[in-house]
Design a protein around this motif. Structure first.
Motif, PDB file in Angstrom:
ATOM      1  N   ALA A 185       0.837  -1.205   0.000  1.00 54.16           N
ATOM      2  CA  ALA A 185       0.000   0.000   0.000  1.00 54.16           C
ATOM      3  C   ALA A 185       0.876   1.261   0.000  1.00 54.16           C
ATOM      4  CB  ALA A 185      -0.926  -0.004   1.219  1.00 54.16           C
ATOM      5  N   TYR A 186       1.980   1.194   0.730  1.00 52.06           N
ATOM      6  CA  TYR A 186       2.899   2.335   0.771  1.00 52.06           C
ATOM      7  C   TYR A 186       3.533   2.564  -0.608  1.00 52.06           C
ATOM      8  CZ  TYR A 186       7.177   4.946   1.723  1.00 52.06           C
ATOM      9  OH  TYR A 186       8.199   5.846   1.659  1.00 52.06           O
ATOM     10  N   GLN A 187       4.007   1.472  -1.228  1.00 54.59           N
ATOM     11  CA  GLN A 187       4.602   1.585  -2.572  1.00 54.59           C
ATOM     12  C   GLN A 187       3.612   2.208  -3.560  1.00 54.59           C
ATOM     13  OE1 GLN A 187       7.675   0.757  -3.234  1.00 54.59           O
ATOM     14  NE2 GLN A 187       8.202  -0.327  -1.365  1.00 54.59           N
ATOM     15  N   GLN A 188       2.357   1.753  -3.421  1.00 57.39           N
ATOM     16  CA  GLN A 188       1.302   2.253  -4.297  1.00 57.39           C
ATOM     17  C   GLN A 188       1.095   3.755  -4.096  1.00 57.39           C
ATOM     18  OE1 GLN A 188      -0.443   0.671  -6.592  1.00 57.39           O
ATOM     19  NE2 GLN A 188      -1.993   2.229  -7.001  1.00 57.39           N
ATOM     20  N   ALA A 189       1.060   4.165  -2.820  1.00 58.42           N
ATOM     21  CA  ALA A 189       0.852   5.591  -2.501  1.00 58.42           C
ATOM     22  C   ALA A 189       2.004   6.431  -3.040  1.00 58.42           C
ATOM     23  CB  ALA A 189       0.701   5.766  -0.993  1.00 58.42           C
ATOM     24  N   VAL A 190       3.235   5.911  -2.904  1.00 59.37           N
ATOM     25  CA  VAL A 190       4.410   6.639  -3.405  1.00 59.37           C
ATOM     26  C   VAL A 190       4.336   6.760  -4.929  1.00 59.37           C
ATOM     27  CG1 VAL A 190       6.918   6.489  -3.732  1.00 59.37           C
ATOM     28  CG2 VAL A 190       5.942   6.056  -1.476  1.00 59.37           C
ATOM     29  N   ALA A 191       3.946   5.658  -5.588  1.00 55.38           N
ATOM     30  CA  ALA A 191       3.846   5.675  -7.053  1.00 55.38           C
ATOM     31  C   ALA A 191       2.810   6.691  -7.515  1.00 55.38           C
ATOM     32  CB  ALA A 191       3.492   4.275  -7.563  1.00 55.38           C
ATOM     33  N   GLU A 192       1.695   6.763  -6.772  1.00 51.85           N
ATOM     34  CA  GLU A 192       0.639   7.716  -7.146  1.00 51.85           C
ATOM     35  C   GLU A 192       1.096   9.158  -6.965  1.00 51.85           C
ATOM     36  OE1 GLU A 192      -2.967   6.577  -5.112  1.00 51.85           O
ATOM     37  OE2 GLU A 192      -3.112   4.733  -6.296  1.00 51.85           O
ATOM     38  N   LEU A 193       1.850   9.402  -5.900  1.00 53.09           N
ATOM     39  CA  LEU A 193       2.366  10.757  -5.668  1.00 53.09           C
ATOM     40  C   LEU A 193       3.400  11.121  -6.752  1.00 53.09           C
ATOM     41  CD1 LEU A 193       2.398  13.285  -3.888  1.00 53.09           C
ATOM     42  CD2 LEU A 193       4.213  12.230  -2.534  1.00 53.09           C
ATOM     43  N   MET A 213      -4.716  18.663  -5.628  1.00 49.67           N
ATOM     44  CA  MET A 213      -4.729  17.225  -5.327  1.00 49.67           C
ATOM     45  C   MET A 213      -3.519  16.787  -4.495  1.00 49.67           C
ATOM     46  SD  MET A 213      -5.812  15.818  -9.056  1.00 49.67           S
ATOM     47  CE  MET A 213      -5.679  14.049  -8.723  1.00 49.67           C
ATOM     48  N   ARG A 214      -2.433  17.583  -4.598  1.00 47.48           N
ATOM     49  CA  ARG A 214      -1.175  17.132  -4.021  1.00 47.48           C
ATOM     50  C   ARG A 214      -1.170  16.908  -2.501  1.00 47.48           C
ATOM     51  NH1 ARG A 214       3.723  17.132  -2.301  1.00 47.48           N
ATOM     52  NH2 ARG A 214       5.314  16.095  -3.545  1.00 47.48           N
ATOM     53  N   PRO A 215      -1.706  17.835  -1.692  1.00 44.15           N
ATOM     54  CA  PRO A 215      -1.643  17.615  -0.239  1.00 44.15           C
ATOM     55  C   PRO A 215      -2.280  16.296   0.201  1.00 44.15           C
ATOM     56  CG  PRO A 215      -2.386  19.843  -0.711  1.00 44.15           C
ATOM     57  CD  PRO A 215      -2.363  19.118  -2.020  1.00 44.15           C
ATOM     58  N   GLU A 216      -3.409  15.951  -0.430  1.00 37.80           N
ATOM     59  CA  GLU A 216      -4.090  14.707  -0.059  1.00 37.80           C
ATOM     60  C   GLU A 216      -3.235  13.486  -0.402  1.00 37.80           C
ATOM     61  OE1 GLU A 216      -8.194  12.576  -1.264  1.00 37.80           O
ATOM     62  OE2 GLU A 216      -8.254  14.777  -1.265  1.00 37.80           O
ATOM     63  N   ARG A 217      -2.605  13.539  -1.594  1.00 42.92           N
ATOM     64  CA  ARG A 217      -1.741  12.413  -1.997  1.00 42.92           C
ATOM     65  C   ARG A 217      -0.523  12.302  -1.074  1.00 42.92           C
ATOM     66  NH1 ARG A 217      -2.239  11.091  -7.923  1.00 42.92           N
ATOM     67  NH2 ARG A 217      -4.486  10.900  -8.061  1.00 42.92           N
ATOM     68  N   ALA A 218       0.048  13.470  -0.735  1.00 45.69           N
ATOM     69  CA  ALA A 218       1.229  13.468   0.132  1.00 45.69           C
ATOM     70  C   ALA A 218       0.865  12.927   1.515  1.00 45.69           C
ATOM     71  CB  ALA A 218       1.794  14.883   0.246  1.00 45.69           C
ATOM     72  N   GLU A 219      -0.325  13.265   1.979  1.00 52.11           N
ATOM     73  CA  GLU A 219      -0.771  12.779   3.280  1.00 52.11           C
ATOM     74  C   GLU A 219      -0.993  11.270   3.224  1.00 52.11           C
ATOM     75  OE1 GLU A 219      -4.432  14.408   4.805  1.00 52.11           O
ATOM     76  OE2 GLU A 219      -4.108  13.373   6.715  1.00 52.11           O
ATOM     77  N   ALA A 220      -1.516  10.795   2.088  1.00 56.15           N
ATOM     78  CA  ALA A 220      -1.736   9.352   1.930  1.00 56.15           C
ATOM     79  C   ALA A 220      -0.412   8.593   2.040  1.00 56.15           C
ATOM     80  CB  ALA A 220      -2.408   9.064   0.588  1.00 56.15           C
ATOM     81  N   LEU A 279       0.577   8.534   5.754  1.00 61.70           N
ATOM     82  CA  LEU A 279      -0.249   7.580   6.505  1.00 61.70           C
ATOM     83  C   LEU A 279       0.167   6.145   6.203  1.00 61.70           C
ATOM     84  CD1 LEU A 279      -3.815   9.191   6.204  1.00 61.70           C
ATOM     85  CD2 LEU A 279      -2.363   9.091   8.229  1.00 61.70           C
ATOM     86  N   ALA A 280       0.415   5.888   4.905  1.00 60.78           N
ATOM     87  CA  ALA A 280       0.803   4.530   4.499  1.00 60.78           C
ATOM     88  C   ALA A 280       2.164   4.161   5.098  1.00 60.78           C
ATOM     89  CB  ALA A 280       0.837   4.415   2.988  1.00 60.78           C
ATOM     90  N   GLU A 281       3.046   5.156   5.173  1.00 61.94           N
ATOM     91  CA  GLU A 281       4.380   4.916   5.730  1.00 61.94           C
ATOM     92  C   GLU A 281       4.265   4.582   7.224  1.00 61.94           C
ATOM     93  OE1 GLU A 281       7.054   8.193   5.249  1.00 61.94           O
ATOM     94  OE2 GLU A 281       8.814   6.892   5.361  1.00 61.94           O
ATOM     95  N   THR A 282       3.426   5.327   7.925  1.00 61.06           N
ATOM     96  CA  THR A 282       3.217   5.071   9.358  1.00 61.06           C
ATOM     97  C   THR A 282       2.607   3.690   9.570  1.00 61.06           C
ATOM     98  OG1 THR A 282       2.805   7.420   9.656  1.00 61.06           O
ATOM     99  CG2 THR A 282       2.139   5.983  11.456  1.00 61.06           C
TER     100      THR A 282
END
Ligand code: ZN
Length: 245
Positions: free
Chosen positions: A36-44, A137-144, A147-150
């Motif tokens: 999930a973290y990898q996915q979030a990073v890829a999306e950002l 859109m960026r702040p929400e993606r960065a927050e995701a 969160l995924a990292e945590t």
């Protein structure tokens, strides 16, 4: 090899701990939180690439817009100068006629350039809107990503803590098995992932096969401290009250 029943039973506790440790290791290597973290990073990353392209496009169109505006202004200024000279009425009639004719061609040129300017302005508006939308859109993606990292770190540390716990208990249990039996157990564990199995209701819990009658008879007669091996999977078979011998 011989080992009293208590040492053999400890092998079953040891196997439970080793099985759980293997599960933890497997879970750690296939952590859903890591995916999930990898996915979030890829999306950002994808969003940031889009943002870079959109900003480039925006500044290119902005330059184009400034140039179109300047072009129009140039023609307007020239027409205004001509108009002033015409209004002043100085110069020969031939000059005035030439001014008239230039004014007409400047008017045509101005309307052409204004059309170009209008088109560029529309494109500039679109390009700017895209940048704004991506920036929003960026702040929400960065927050995701955060969160995924945590979540990943928490999942990892929970598993590490559990593994550490199991390793500590393993050390205690292994101490009660004895070196010779432990060495045999670990050798089988390394090659099959399971070193010892309970003989339960005439079945080897390692390979799940029911034992042959002849083997059962032999095992029933074997002294309590004799180490038995499954004929099918070669694991150490530990007799308990549930063995059905
Ligand atoms: Zn077996």
């Amino acid at each position: 090899m011989k080992a009293d029943a208590h040492r053999q039973w400890r092998l079953l506790d040891l196997q439970k701990l080793d099985t759980r440790l293997a599960q933890i290791a497997h879970r750690m290597a296939n952590l859903p939180e890591a995916a999930a973290y990898q996915q979030a990073v890829a999306e950002l990353d994808e969003l940031d690439s889009k943002l870079v392209r959109a900003r480039t496009q925006d500044s290119d169109v902005e330059r184009e817009r400034a140039k179109a505006e300047a072009d129009v202004q140039l023609v307007r200024d020239r027409a205004a100068r001509n108009q002033a000279r015409l209004d002043a009425g100085t110069g020969s009639s031939k000059d005035l006629q030439a001014l008239q004719s230039e004014l007409a061609s400047l008017a045509r040129r101005q309307s052409e350039l204004e059309e170009i300017e209008l088109d560029v302005m529309e494109r500039a508006e679109t390009a700017h809107a895209i940048v704004t939308k991506l920036e929003q859109m960026r702040p929400e993606r960065a927050e995701a990503v955060e969160l995924a990292e945590t979540a990943q770190a928490q999942a990892r540390s929970a598993l590490e803590e559990e593994a550490e716990n199991h390793r500590r208990r393993r050390t205690d249990v292994a101490a009660g098995v004895g070196d010779d039996l432990l060495a045999l157990y670990e050798k089988i564990l390394a090659s099959t992932g399971m070193g010892a199995a309970e003989l339960r209701e005439r079945r080897c819990e390692g390979c799940r096969l029911e034992l042959m009658r002849a083997d059962l008879d032999r095992f029933a007669k074997a002294p309590e401290d004799e180490i038995l091996r499954c004929e099918e999977c070669q694991r150490i078979l530990v007799r308990t009250g549930e063995s059905g011998l």
